[in-house]
Write a protein that holds these residues in place. Structure first.
Motif, short mmCIF file in Angstrom:
data_model
loop_
_atom_site.label_atom_id
_atom_site.label_comp_id
_atom_site.label_asym_id
_atom_site.label_seq_id
_atom_site.Cartn_x
_atom_site.Cartn_y
_atom_site.Cartn_z
N THR A 1 0.89 -1.29 -0.12
CA THR A 1 0.04 0.05 0.09
C THR A 1 0.61 1.08 -0.05
N ILE A 2 0.22 2.31 -0.48
CA ILE A 2 0.94 3.58 -0.64
C ILE A 2 1.40 4.01 1.04
N ASP A 3 0.82 3.66 2.03
CA ASP A 3 1.12 4.07 3.43
C ASP A 3 2.00 2.96 4.04
N HIS A 4 2.66 2.18 3.34
CA HIS A 4 3.40 1.16 3.70
C HIS A 4 4.82 1.80 4.47
N ASN A 5 5.24 1.19 5.49
CA ASN A 5 6.36 1.70 6.01
C ASN A 5 7.82 1.27 5.67
N SER A 6 7.81 1.73 4.37
CA SER A 6 9.20 1.61 3.47
C SER A 6 9.72 2.78 2.99
N LEU A 7 11.00 2.65 2.62
CA LEU A 7 11.52 4.01 2.05
C LEU A 7 11.10 4.26 0.65
N VAL A 8 10.42 3.24 -0.17
CA VAL A 8 10.06 3.48 -1.62
C VAL A 8 8.73 4.26 -1.49
N ALA A 9 7.96 3.80 -0.47
CA ALA A 9 6.47 4.21 -0.17
C ALA A 9 6.77 5.83 0.32
N GLU A 10 7.83 5.96 1.00
CA GLU A 10 8.10 7.33 1.70
C GLU A 10 8.47 8.42 0.48
N VAL A 11 9.36 7.57 -0.26
CA VAL A 11 9.73 8.42 -1.54
C VAL A 11 8.53 9.17 -2.39
N ILE A 12 7.77 8.02 -2.49
CA ILE A 12 6.37 8.20 -3.48
C ILE A 12 5.50 9.41 -2.71
N ARG A 13 5.61 9.09 -1.26
CA ARG A 13 4.28 9.83 -0.63
C ARG A 13 4.97 11.26 -0.59
N ILE A 14 6.23 11.72 -0.12
CA ILE A 14 6.81 12.76 -0.23
C ILE A 14 7.47 13.47 -1.72
N GLY A 15 7.53 12.95 -2.43
CA GLY A 15 7.74 13.22 -3.99
C GLY A 15 9.12 13.77 -3.93
N LYS A 16 9.96 13.42 -2.96
CA LYS A 16 11.47 13.85 -2.84
C LYS A 16 12.35 12.60 -2.72
N PRO A 17 13.74 12.68 -3.28
CA PRO A 17 14.64 11.68 -3.08
C PRO A 17 15.12 11.27 -1.66
N ILE A 18 15.49 10.12 -1.25
CA ILE A 18 16.09 9.70 -0.04
C ILE A 18 17.27 9.10 -0.35
N PHE A 19 18.42 9.45 0.42
CA PHE A 19 19.55 8.76 0.22
C PHE A 19 19.98 8.35 1.79
N VAL A 20 20.38 7.07 1.86
CA VAL A 20 20.39 6.72 3.43
C VAL A 20 21.40 5.55 3.31
#
Length: 674
Positions: free
Chosen positions: A237-256
């Motif tokens: 789901t879109i609200d899944h607790n994963s980084l790929v879902a977070e990238v899609i939710r916030i519309g910004k890159p994540i580097f970790v």
């Protein structure tokens, strides 16, 4: 005397010679001074030159004819990571020049060519390598240094870093190739590996995947995934607790990486998901027209320093092109799908069906069978419950047909309520069995509301080679279908009647028992007044369906427990007209349409909807008016309590001549009392 003169002459000569000697010594001293000045100037010049060479922002080196480094300026030392002691005397190949570059060019041979003919290679570009193993690109200017005999003794090389330029050139090629592929006829499934391959030219993509958003399902799915440790990514789901879902939710890159996941507070919630196996993760959103359609991700399970901040910018830059390309391909595939498929049901359309029929109408696929299907009652559902419900009926049939189809069968919607199935290599008996399976699955279907249960007519034809013209083949299948339709008319209408009764029962639980009681009362009265069999059948139907129009009345009015407001009462009175329109659309119900319309008319003309009076009110409507009122008075409803049989009969008698036909009331009272 002569001897004295000679002696004096000699002395004079000596003086002159001494003078000349002094002059020569003086000249020599002047020359020495000049030479020293020149040497000093030369030394100073050479010092300045060396300082200039050492402090220039370019790489300056000299190598002998064997490729050994004889000079390496400070900038070169800093750039490549070698000290002067570490590099002098070493061959350029294997130190600052790799044996083979990333494009598999053999660089040792290139260095030999430069030494052999520096004029030919006065300018060249090649890949170099730093002491830490990092590959860089340099543009070199080469010039031969000659000895006193005119032979080349050394090569002077001046280099400038063009890594960024080369990277941009490579990036432009990548973008060009992606754009070119997007405009090619390849499918999305072919397009994803190409994106992966192109990105590998500018970034390590050993572990790479693309995630996209399915808006209908509100889920993230993974159409492409290459991963050494996790070969399958399940939809989430879109609200899944994963980084790929977070990238899609916030519309910004994540580097970790592992260190960052421990230190940054906002990352702590992803700590469990990140785990200990991943070392570094980089994801960027895929945006098309300011809308995030997914994400593109690279990660490593071995090297926590594989990616940097620069790679975020690079991947972001590429991602916009990739997103646009994916969107374009998706649109192309959707258009291609729609050109061969029915937009409503997702089945093949008529154009595709006919093309496939032409292709399969050869001995190779004989016996070739066709099943022709027609949905009964679609117009009724459309007119009564709305076209959206009619669409649901068609979609439901499509799913039922798909559930019993075999691989290789071609199911198509060939008209509004017409479907067809093309069955290659299928005998007549096998086709009959399939028809029976279709009938069975429709008969056993218990979808609600009941009007979505499919009632259909079937016909089929099997081709063994006797039908050369496919139009005749289709006509034969349709002919058999219409024959089936003709013989199943009665059961079809019964199915519709049952459907309406179920819908009424679902709207109002009192309706079903009320309708059954009304049948007995109405038929008893109808027989007493001498109605024909035809009229009695219509009366039976009217007893069941007189209130069918209440389907169109809002629950807020239908189930209101207090008195209706004038506007609500006006709306409630519309049910007779609604019922009339519904019945008119159904051939089997049409004979009682007028009776449904006028069953609330009063004998004195004060009823509704048309204010008909006396015998202008249809007879069956007058009968239903009496028995309906009698039964309702004895039943509990949301807006009233029930009364006794005796009180109900008094009320019927009271309103004889005003609300009810007085003659019918007289007969009815006798029937009920006895």
């Amino acid at each position: 005397m002569g001897k004295v003169k000679d002696s004096e002459k000699t002395k004079e000569q000596l003086i002159n010679e001494l003078s000349e000697f002094r002059q020569q010594v003086f000249e020599l001293k002047k020359l020495e001074i000049k030479r020293k000045k020149v040497e000093k100037a030369l030394r100073e010049s050479e010092k300045k030159y060396r300082e200039l060479v050492q402090n220039t922002n370019s790489i300056v080196l000299r190598m002998d004819i064997k490729g050994r480094i004889t000079f390496f300026n400070k900038f070169a030392q800093k750039f490549f990571g070698y000290t002067e002691d570490e590099i002098l005397g070493k061959n350029v190949v294997g130190t600052i020049v790799p044996e083979i570059d990333s494009s598999h060019s053999y660089l040792r041979a290139m260095i030999k060519d430069i030494i052999k003919d520096p004029e030919r290679y006065s300018v060249n570009e090649n890949e170099n390598i730093r002491q830490n193993g990092e590959r860089v690109w340099l543009a070199w200017t080469n010039k031969g240094v000659f000895d006193k005999d005119g032979h080349i003794s050394e090569i002077l090389c001046i280099g400038n870093d063009i890594t960024e330029r080369k990277r941009n050139e490579k990036l432009q090629r990548v973008l060009y190739n992606i754009s070119k592929a997007a405009n090619s006829p390849i499918s999305l499934n072919q397009f994803y590996p190409l994106i992966h391959q192109e990105l590998s030219n500018v970034l390590d993509t050993t572990n790479f995947y693309i995630a996209l958003v399915d808006e209908k399902e509100d889920k993230i799915f993974f159409p492409y995934n290459i991963d050494n440790s996790k070969p399958i990514h399940l939809p989430r789901t879109i609200d899944h607790n994963s980084l790929v879902a977070e990238v899609i939710r916030i519309g910004k890159p994540i580097f970790v990486n592992q260190e960052m996941i421990k230190g940054e507070k906002f990352m702590l919630k992803f700590k469990e998901w990140f785990g200990t196996l991943r070392k570094v993760w980089l994801g960027v959103p895929l945006k098309a027209e300011d809308k995030t359609i997914g994400a593109m991700v690279v990660q490593s399970y071995t090297n926590p320093e594989l990616y940097s901040e620069k790679d975020i910018q690079l991947l972001e830059f590429v991602s916009s092109q990739v997103a646009t390309a994916i969107q374009r391909k998706h649109t192309e595939e959707k258009l291609k799908f729609l050109s061969f498929h029915d937009a409503l049901t997702g089945l093949y359309n008529r154009a595709y069906f006919e093309e496939e029929l032409k292709r399969l109408n050869t001995p190779r696929y004989y016996p070739l069978s066709i099943i022709s299907i027609d949905v009964n009652g679609l117009k009724v559902v459309n007119d009564t419950f709305g076209h959206d419900q009619g669409d649901k009926l068609l979609q439901h049939l499509a799913s039922l047909l798909a559930s019993i189809s075999r691989k290789g069968d071609i199911i198509a919607r060939v008209g509004g309520d017409e479907f067809a199935i093309l069955l290659p290599s299928t005998s007549s008996q096998a086709t009959l069995d399939i028809c029976e399976r279709i009938r069975k699955v429709c008969l056993e279907d218990d979808i609600k509301p009941a009007y979505l249960r499919v009632n259909l007519a079937l016909g089929y034809i099997t081709q063994e080679g006797e039908y050369k013209d496919i139009k005749i083949l289709l006509k034969e299948a349709d002919k058999k279908m219409y024959q089936d339709k003709l013989f199943s008319t009665k059961s079809r209408e019964k199915h519709l009647l049952d459907s309406f009764q179920l819908v009424l029962a679902e709207r109002d639980p009192h309706t079903e028992d009320h309708a059954q009681r009304l049948q007995w009362l109405a038929l008893s009265l109808g027989k007493k007044v001498g109605l024909s069999e035809y009229q009695l059948n219509n009366l039976r139907l009217l007893a069941l369906l007189h209130d069918i129009g209440k389907i169109g009345i809002p629950d807020s009015i239908l189930f209101k427990t207090s008195s209706l407001a004038p506007s609500e009462w006006k709306k409630m009175k519309e049910h007779s007209r609604i019922g009339y329109r519904m019945a008119k659309q159904i051939p089997y119900f049409a004979p009682i349409a007028q009776e449904i319309l006028h069953h609330h008319e009063h004998w004195d003309g004060k009823g509704y909807p048309d204010g008909l009076k006396g015998e202008k009110i249809p007879l069956l409507s007058r009968i239903i008016s009496i028995v309906d009122a009698y039964d309702v008075m004895q039943s509990r409803r949301p807006y009233k309590g029930k009364i006794t049989k005796v009180k109900a009969l008094k009320e019927i008698k009271k309103y004889a001549g005003t609300q009810f036909d007085p003659q019918l009331v007289e007969i009815f009272l006798k029937i009920v009392k006895t």
